[in-house]
Scaffold this motif. Structure first.
Motif, mmCIF file in Angstrom:
data_model
loop_
_atom_site.group_PDB
_atom_site.id
_atom_site.type_symbol
_atom_site.label_atom_id
_atom_site.label_comp_id
_atom_site.label_asym_id
_atom_site.label_seq_id
_atom_site.Cartn_x
_atom_site.Cartn_y
_atom_site.Cartn_z
ATOM 1 N N ASP A 246 0.814 -1.214 0.000
ATOM 2 C CA ASP A 246 0.000 0.000 0.000
ATOM 3 C C ASP A 246 0.850 1.267 0.000
ATOM 4 O O ASP A 246 0.407 2.315 -0.475
ATOM 5 N N GLY A 247 2.047 1.193 0.567
ATOM 6 C CA GLY A 247 2.921 2.358 0.649
ATOM 7 C C GLY A 247 3.832 2.229 1.853
ATOM 8 O O GLY A 247 3.806 1.236 2.586
ATOM 9 N N TYR A 248 4.679 3.236 2.048
ATOM 10 C CA TYR A 248 5.597 3.243 3.183
ATOM 11 C C TYR A 248 4.934 3.924 4.376
ATOM 12 O O TYR A 248 4.460 5.050 4.276
ATOM 13 N N ALA A 249 4.939 3.223 5.510
ATOM 14 C CA ALA A 249 4.445 3.827 6.745
ATOM 15 C C ALA A 249 5.520 4.700 7.381
ATOM 16 O O ALA A 249 5.215 5.652 8.095
ATOM 17 N N GLU A 250 6.779 4.361 7.134
ATOM 18 C CA GLU A 250 7.907 5.153 7.601
ATOM 19 C C GLU A 250 8.982 5.118 6.513
ATOM 20 O O GLU A 250 9.180 4.108 5.862
ATOM 21 N N GLY A 251 9.694 6.231 6.361
ATOM 22 C CA GLY A 251 10.762 6.268 5.381
ATOM 23 C C GLY A 251 10.242 6.393 3.960
ATOM 24 O O GLY A 251 9.033 6.501 3.718
ATOM 25 N N ASP A 252 11.155 6.354 3.015
ATOM 26 C CA ASP A 252 10.807 6.509 1.604
ATOM 27 C C ASP A 252 11.969 5.991 0.771
ATOM 28 O O ASP A 252 13.049 5.689 1.292
ATOM 29 N N SER A 253 11.761 5.882 -0.517
ATOM 30 C CA SER A 253 12.809 5.454 -1.436
ATOM 31 C C SER A 253 12.627 6.167 -2.766
ATOM 32 O O SER A 253 11.540 6.117 -3.353
ATOM 33 N N ALA A 254 13.690 6.821 -3.213
ATOM 34 C CA ALA A 254 13.624 7.499 -4.505
ATOM 35 C C ALA A 254 13.496 6.503 -5.651
ATOM 36 O O ALA A 254 13.019 6.851 -6.740
ATOM 37 N N ASP A 255 13.898 5.248 -5.417
ATOM 38 C CA ASP A 255 13.813 4.226 -6.470
ATOM 39 C C ASP A 255 12.378 3.743 -6.687
ATOM 40 O O ASP A 255 12.046 3.246 -7.758
ATOM 41 N N THR A 256 11.542 3.839 -5.660
ATOM 42 C CA THR A 256 10.177 3.304 -5.732
ATOM 43 C C THR A 256 9.240 4.378 -6.268
ATOM 44 O O THR A 256 9.091 5.440 -5.675
ATOM 45 N N ARG A 257 8.582 4.068 -7.399
ATOM 46 C CA ARG A 257 7.696 5.041 -8.041
ATOM 47 C C ARG A 257 6.470 4.313 -8.580
ATOM 48 O O ARG A 257 6.541 3.138 -8.947
ATOM 49 N N TRP A 258 5.353 5.028 -8.630
ATOM 50 C CA TRP A 258 4.095 4.490 -9.142
ATOM 51 C C TRP A 258 3.725 5.188 -10.446
ATOM 52 O O TRP A 258 4.009 6.372 -10.623
#
Length: 385
Positions: A246-258
């Motif tokens: 569903d998505g990140y609850a904490e943090g993020d990643s520039a590599d992950t895109r929708w």
């Protein structure tokens, strides 16, 4: 709204072969699954997701290439693949699963939850030596095994035949050359399926005995794969399926895109004849003498050597080529071993792409999920001449 939720099948039995701490953790997991509760699982244990609707699962990524992230998904995104696997592999309550890792590791957690949902028995073998794991799988008549390539390699080194196994699902990394043949010798009744996916995507593709060497396999049932390149060319891998997070609850990643219902985690691959080959992460790709090199190819090559238990191939600045690669392995690396491994790499990937050095580190850095901690290892390289 009604959400699909995990459950603990009444026919599932849990065999705890680890220490008391592991048993306590498994008891908490069993209770949470039986209640269909929303839960968070990480290196520090299992907690409820306070205030969350039923049917949510939160896990932590390994943090191999960056900061660890909290990944949130619906129970239903995993339940959908349980049905696929049960149908494709003929899994029934008569089966018995071998789970080698801790629940904090997403592969181990998936196997535990799937077995409990489908009614199979579970043999939790975390924190045990490979020889003990193999012996208990034989004793318990384990038929289904979820394992990483490293875990399979360690089992093969024990040399214990495991005739009861009928399906081995291998994920979490690239399988080294020769490992499939070694597994076949010890588990002659087992079909080995290498699969490709990520914590964010779950299953993307899987293979079988007919999959060409070096490829992963065809799209997993229900998954649609798109490559942003000309047909047959290498490009970023995008997937759309019922199994996505569903998505990140904490943090993020520039590599992950929708995009248009598809998601990418920044990995590069190509499809030929319907079969997916994965090159590696775009963020890890380096250019040496105008040639793109993926360190994952070299790591798989090195891990095929029995002297290498863990390794990471990392870039360093080079005044002549712009970048050079250095291989870091777990344990000592005397000159004779370094020379052997360098020759192995030159023969496998060519002199330009091969590492210039192999460095042994006794306290090799691993993430909480047992993968090489690339950031920590790169930091340590900065202090070396």
């Amino acid at each position: 709204m009604t959400f699909a939720t995990f459950h603990w099948h009444p026919e599932s039995r849990l065999w705890r072969h680890g220490d008391a701490c592991a048993s306590h953790l498994l008891d908490k997991l069993q209770a949470a699954l039986a209640q269909g509760a929303s839960l968070a699982i990480g290196p520090n244990g299992i907690d409820s997701l306070a205030g969350a609707p039923r049917g949510l699962l939160q896990t932590r990524s390994s943090g191999t290439t960056g900061s660890a992230k909290a990944i949130r998904r619906s129970h239903g995104s995993w339940i959908s693949s349980f049905a696929v696997n049960a149908d494709a592999l003929g899994i029934t309550p008569r089966d018995s699963y071998g789970i080698l890792g801790a629940p904090a590791q997403s592969l181990a957690l998936y196997g535990l939850v799937e077995a409990a949902f489908l009614g199979a028995d579970l043999h939790s073998l975390q924190r045990l030596r490979p020889a003990r794991q193999a012996a208990l799988m034989v004793e318990g008549g384990v038929t289904i095994l979820y394992a990483t390539p490293t875990q399979l390699r360690l089992l093969c080194e024990v040399g214990q035949p495991m005739p009861s196994l009928r399906h081995i699902l291998c994920g979490g990394g690239r399988m080294p050359d020769g490992l499939r043949a070694r597994v076949a010798q010890l588990c002659p009744g087992a079909a080995l399926r290498e699969f490709y996916g990520a914590a964010e995507t779950s299953f993307i593709a899987w293979g079988d005995a007919d999959t060409p060497e070096g490829a992963v396999g065809r799209a997993y049932p229900g998954a649609e794969i798109r490559i942003d390149a000309a047909p047959g060319g290498f490009g970023e891998i995008w997937v759309r399926s019922p199994y996505l997070f569903d998505g990140y609850a904490e943090g993020d990643s520039a590599d992950t895109r929708w995009q248009d219902g598809f998601v990418t985690v920044g990995e590069i691959g190509r499809i030929e004849g319907g079969v997916l080959t994965v090159a590696g992460r775009r963020s890890r790709m380096v250019t040496i003498a105008d040639t793109n090199v993926f360190p994952e190819d070299i790591e798989a090559l090195l891990l095929g050597d029995p002297a290498v238990s863990h390794c990471a191939v990392l870039p360093r600045r080079d005044p002549r080529r712009g970048t050079q690669l250095v291989a870091v392995i777990a344990g000592n690396c005397p000159p004779a071993l370094e020379d052997h491994l360098l020759r192995l790499c030159r023969a496998g990937v060519g002199a330009l792409a091969a590492p210039r050095r192999v460095i042994g580190i006794s306290d090799f850095d691993l993430t909480a999920t047992g993968k090489p901690d690339l950031r920590a290892l790169a930091k340590r390289l900065e202090d070396l001449p």
